[in-house]
Design a protein around this motif. Structure first.
Motif, mmCIF file in Angstrom:
data_model
loop_
_atom_site.group_PDB
_atom_site.id
_atom_site.type_symbol
_atom_site.label_atom_id
_atom_site.label_comp_id
_atom_site.label_asym_id
_atom_site.label_seq_id
_atom_site.Cartn_x
_atom_site.Cartn_y
_atom_site.Cartn_z
ATOM 1 N N ALA A 4 52.835 7.651 -86.831
ATOM 2 C CA ALA A 4 53.025 8.992 -86.274
ATOM 3 C C ALA A 4 51.771 9.831 -86.553
ATOM 4 C CB ALA A 4 54.248 9.654 -86.896
ATOM 5 N N VAL A 5 51.404 10.647 -85.566
ATOM 6 C CA VAL A 5 50.255 11.541 -85.725
ATOM 7 C C VAL A 5 50.770 12.965 -85.938
ATOM 8 C CG1 VAL A 5 48.255 12.568 -84.560
ATOM 9 C CG2 VAL A 5 48.717 10.114 -84.323
ATOM 10 N N VAL A 6 50.283 13.603 -86.985
ATOM 11 C CA VAL A 6 50.691 14.980 -87.281
ATOM 12 C C VAL A 6 49.652 15.965 -86.745
ATOM 13 C CG1 VAL A 6 51.136 16.670 -89.114
ATOM 14 C CG2 VAL A 6 52.019 14.344 -89.323
ATOM 15 N N ILE A 7 50.102 16.890 -85.908
ATOM 16 C CA ILE A 7 49.244 17.980 -85.433
ATOM 17 C C ILE A 7 49.465 19.161 -86.372
ATOM 18 C CG2 ILE A 7 48.928 19.683 -83.597
ATOM 19 C CD1 ILE A 7 49.695 17.463 -81.599
ATOM 20 N N LEU A 8 48.417 19.476 -87.124
ATOM 21 C CA LEU A 8 48.511 20.563 -88.101
ATOM 22 C C LEU A 8 47.867 21.800 -87.481
ATOM 23 C CD1 LEU A 8 49.552 20.641 -91.019
ATOM 24 C CD2 LEU A 8 47.267 20.004 -91.769
ATOM 25 N N VAL A 9 48.671 22.808 -87.145
ATOM 26 C CA VAL A 9 48.080 24.006 -86.539
ATOM 27 C C VAL A 9 47.633 24.958 -87.637
ATOM 28 C CG1 VAL A 9 48.989 23.971 -84.190
ATOM 29 C CG2 VAL A 9 50.426 24.835 -86.011
ATOM 30 N N SER A 44 53.954 10.905 -96.583
ATOM 31 C CA SER A 44 55.092 10.332 -95.867
ATOM 32 C C SER A 44 54.679 8.987 -95.275
ATOM 33 C CB SER A 44 55.527 11.299 -94.762
ATOM 34 O OG SER A 44 56.276 10.600 -93.800
ATOM 35 N N PRO A 45 55.424 7.909 -95.577
ATOM 36 C CA PRO A 45 55.027 6.575 -95.118
ATOM 37 C C PRO A 45 55.013 6.447 -93.591
ATOM 38 C CG PRO A 45 56.931 6.464 -96.617
ATOM 39 C CD PRO A 45 56.645 7.915 -96.385
ATOM 40 N N GLU A 46 55.706 7.348 -92.904
ATOM 41 C CA GLU A 46 55.772 7.272 -91.433
ATOM 42 C C GLU A 46 54.527 7.838 -90.769
ATOM 43 O OE1 GLU A 46 58.099 8.557 -93.385
ATOM 44 O OE2 GLU A 46 59.885 7.321 -93.079
ATOM 45 N N VAL A 47 53.685 8.538 -91.536
ATOM 46 C CA VAL A 47 52.539 9.244 -90.953
ATOM 47 C C VAL A 47 51.263 8.423 -91.094
ATOM 48 C CG1 VAL A 47 51.036 11.280 -91.202
ATOM 49 C CG2 VAL A 47 53.537 11.528 -91.305
ATOM 50 N N GLY A 48 50.529 8.281 -89.975
ATOM 51 C CA GLY A 48 49.288 7.503 -90.000
ATOM 52 C C GLY A 48 48.039 8.357 -90.037
ATOM 53 N N SER A 49 48.053 9.477 -89.307
ATOM 54 C CA SER A 49 46.855 10.311 -89.272
ATOM 55 C C SER A 49 47.206 11.747 -88.918
ATOM 56 C CB SER A 49 45.845 9.755 -88.261
ATOM 57 O OG SER A 49 46.391 9.815 -86.964
ATOM 58 N N VAL A 50 46.210 12.618 -89.066
ATOM 59 C CA VAL A 50 46.413 14.048 -88.843
ATOM 60 C C VAL A 50 45.334 14.569 -87.884
ATOM 61 C CG1 VAL A 50 46.144 16.294 -89.987
ATOM 62 C CG2 VAL A 50 47.582 14.554 -91.029
ATOM 63 N N ILE A 51 45.750 15.428 -86.975
ATOM 64 C CA ILE A 51 44.795 16.203 -86.174
ATOM 65 C C ILE A 51 44.971 17.649 -86.602
ATOM 66 C CG2 ILE A 51 44.060 16.912 -83.875
ATOM 67 C CD1 ILE A 51 45.579 14.490 -82.780
ATOM 68 N N LEU A 99 54.553 12.353 -82.048
ATOM 69 C CA LEU A 99 53.672 13.421 -82.512
ATOM 70 C C LEU A 99 54.515 14.424 -83.284
ATOM 71 C CD1 LEU A 99 51.593 13.970 -79.232
ATOM 72 C CD2 LEU A 99 50.873 12.754 -81.305
ATOM 73 N N VAL A 100 53.959 14.906 -84.389
ATOM 74 C CA VAL A 100 54.677 15.842 -85.251
ATOM 75 C C VAL A 100 53.862 17.125 -85.339
ATOM 76 C CG1 VAL A 100 55.642 16.189 -87.561
ATOM 77 C CG2 VAL A 100 55.496 13.874 -86.616
ATOM 78 N N CYS A 101 54.450 18.259 -84.964
ATOM 79 C CA CYS A 101 53.730 19.538 -85.051
ATOM 80 C C CYS A 101 54.146 20.251 -86.329
ATOM 81 C CB CYS A 101 54.057 20.422 -83.844
ATOM 82 S SG CYS A 101 53.580 19.675 -82.289
ATOM 83 N N HIS A 102 53.150 20.710 -87.086
ATOM 84 C CA HIS A 102 53.453 21.350 -88.363
ATOM 85 C C HIS A 102 52.530 22.546 -88.590
ATOM 86 C CE1 HIS A 102 54.995 21.862 -92.346
ATOM 87 N NE2 HIS A 102 53.925 21.413 -92.961
ATOM 88 N N ASP A 103 53.084 23.640 -89.115
ATOM 89 C CA ASP A 103 52.308 24.832 -89.460
ATOM 90 C C ASP A 103 51.576 24.598 -90.779
ATOM 91 O OD1 ASP A 103 53.394 26.321 -87.327
ATOM 92 O OD2 ASP A 103 55.087 26.997 -88.556
ATOM 93 N N VAL A 117 62.484 14.086 -89.788
ATOM 94 C CA VAL A 117 62.346 14.475 -88.374
ATOM 95 C C VAL A 117 61.827 13.299 -87.538
ATOM 96 C CG1 VAL A 117 62.190 16.977 -88.672
ATOM 97 C CG2 VAL A 117 60.090 15.622 -88.794
ATOM 98 N N ILE A 118 60.916 12.519 -88.112
ATOM 99 C CA ILE A 118 60.398 11.353 -87.376
ATOM 100 C C ILE A 118 61.532 10.353 -87.129
ATOM 101 C CG2 ILE A 118 58.881 9.336 -87.555
ATOM 102 C CD1 ILE A 118 56.890 11.247 -89.087
ATOM 103 N N GLY A 119 62.362 10.130 -88.138
ATOM 104 C CA GLY A 119 63.500 9.215 -87.990
ATOM 105 C C GLY A 119 64.473 9.685 -86.925
ATOM 106 N N ALA A 120 64.690 10.998 -86.848
ATOM 107 C CA ALA A 120 65.693 11.551 -85.932
ATOM 108 C C ALA A 120 65.247 11.496 -84.474
ATOM 109 C CB ALA A 120 66.026 12.989 -86.327
ATOM 110 N N VAL A 121 63.966 11.286 -84.222
ATOM 111 C CA VAL A 121 63.487 11.180 -82.835
ATOM 112 C C VAL A 121 64.010 9.902 -82.177
ATOM 113 C CG1 VAL A 121 61.429 11.016 -81.370
ATOM 114 C CG2 VAL A 121 61.457 12.604 -83.252
ATOM 115 N N ALA A 122 64.425 8.936 -82.979
ATOM 116 C CA ALA A 122 64.970 7.698 -82.427
ATOM 117 C C ALA A 122 66.151 7.971 -81.498
ATOM 118 C CB ALA A 122 65.377 6.763 -83.558
#
Ligand code: CTP
Ligand code: MG
Length: 227
Positions: A4-9, A44-51, A99-103, A117-122
């Protein structure tokens, strides 16, 4: 490691906080907010990278701060939160199915919350953390109460919010086309007719907005450090 890629705003100015530096670069408990948020995401083991989307001119500072924690792409954000998410969606690094959006302004979201939240997208197109609304909610017009809302279905919504990448992209494109400005990403999916799941949020996962919030964050951080 998941992918999962996390978009950090982190591109907001932090006007209500009122510091010299953008809010994401304000320090709490020995490190900037942006580092708290990214470090938790990478745990978090589900997260691979961050933008990370930052204000113009803060790219190098962000890269230096986040690189030690994991793979990180830096983009310049936009005038609104929504525009900053769009800028991140335009990065070639936003290539995963989830994709995960986070403040960046929420330093205390736990690694487990990213996983939840990543699990619940299933079972949905998106998933958001929510907390029950504890106060009575009324409508007020011109200084007079016009009614009381039923509290049963009302919740307070947080980030991180996870999405099927395709649904997030389509919803953002649609909101932009329609000229609609939203305060969170799930809002874009809702109006596009997608299904967004609600998972339990965390009381400590509040957004830093004012100087009082920063003081509260410092107190919470030292409590957490004491165990
Ligand atoms: N954000 C962003 N780009 C913007 C505006 C906001 O990336 N143009 C990000 C902020 O950096 C923050 C999150 O969105 O992590 C939530 O926004 P908010 O709390 O409103 O932060 P600011 O806009 O920085 O604060 P203020 O509104 O007080 O200026
Ligand atoms: Mg703002």
């Amino acid at each position: 490691m998941g992918d999962a890629v996390v978009i950090l705003v982190a591109a907001g100015r932090g006007e209500r906080l009122g510091l010299e530096v953008p809010k994401a670069f304000a320090w709490v408990a020995g490190r900037p907010l942006i580092v708290h948020a990214a470090a938790s995401a990478f745990e978090s083991p589900e997260v691979g990278s961050v933008i990370v989307a930052v204000p113009p001119g803060s790219e190098d500072e962000a890269r230096r701060a986040l690189e030690p924690f994991g793979p990180c792409d830096v983009v310049v954000g936009g005038e609104t939160r929504q525009a900053s998410v769009r800028a991140a969606l335009g990065s070639g690094a936003a290539s995963s199915e989830i994709l995960v959006c986070h403040d960046a302004a929420r330093p205390f979201a736990s690694p487990a919350l990213f996983g939840a939240v990543i699990g619940a997208v299933a079972g949905a197109d998106g998933a958001v953390p929510v907390l029950p609304f504890v106060d009575t909610v009324k409508r007020v017009r011109d200084g007079f109460v016009t009614g009381t809302e039923s509290r049963d279905e009302l919740v307070v919504v947080q980030t991180p919010q996870a999405f099927r990448a395709e649904a997030l992209r389509e919803s953002h494109a649609r909101a932009e086309r329609d000229g609609v400005e939203l305060t969170d990403d799930a809002g874009a999916l809702e109006r596009a007719g997608y299904r967004v799941a609600a998972v339990p949020g965390e009381a400590s996962n509040f957004k830093i907005t004012t100087p009082e919030d920063l003081a509260r964050a410092e107190a919470i951080a030292s409590e957490l450090a004491r165990g």
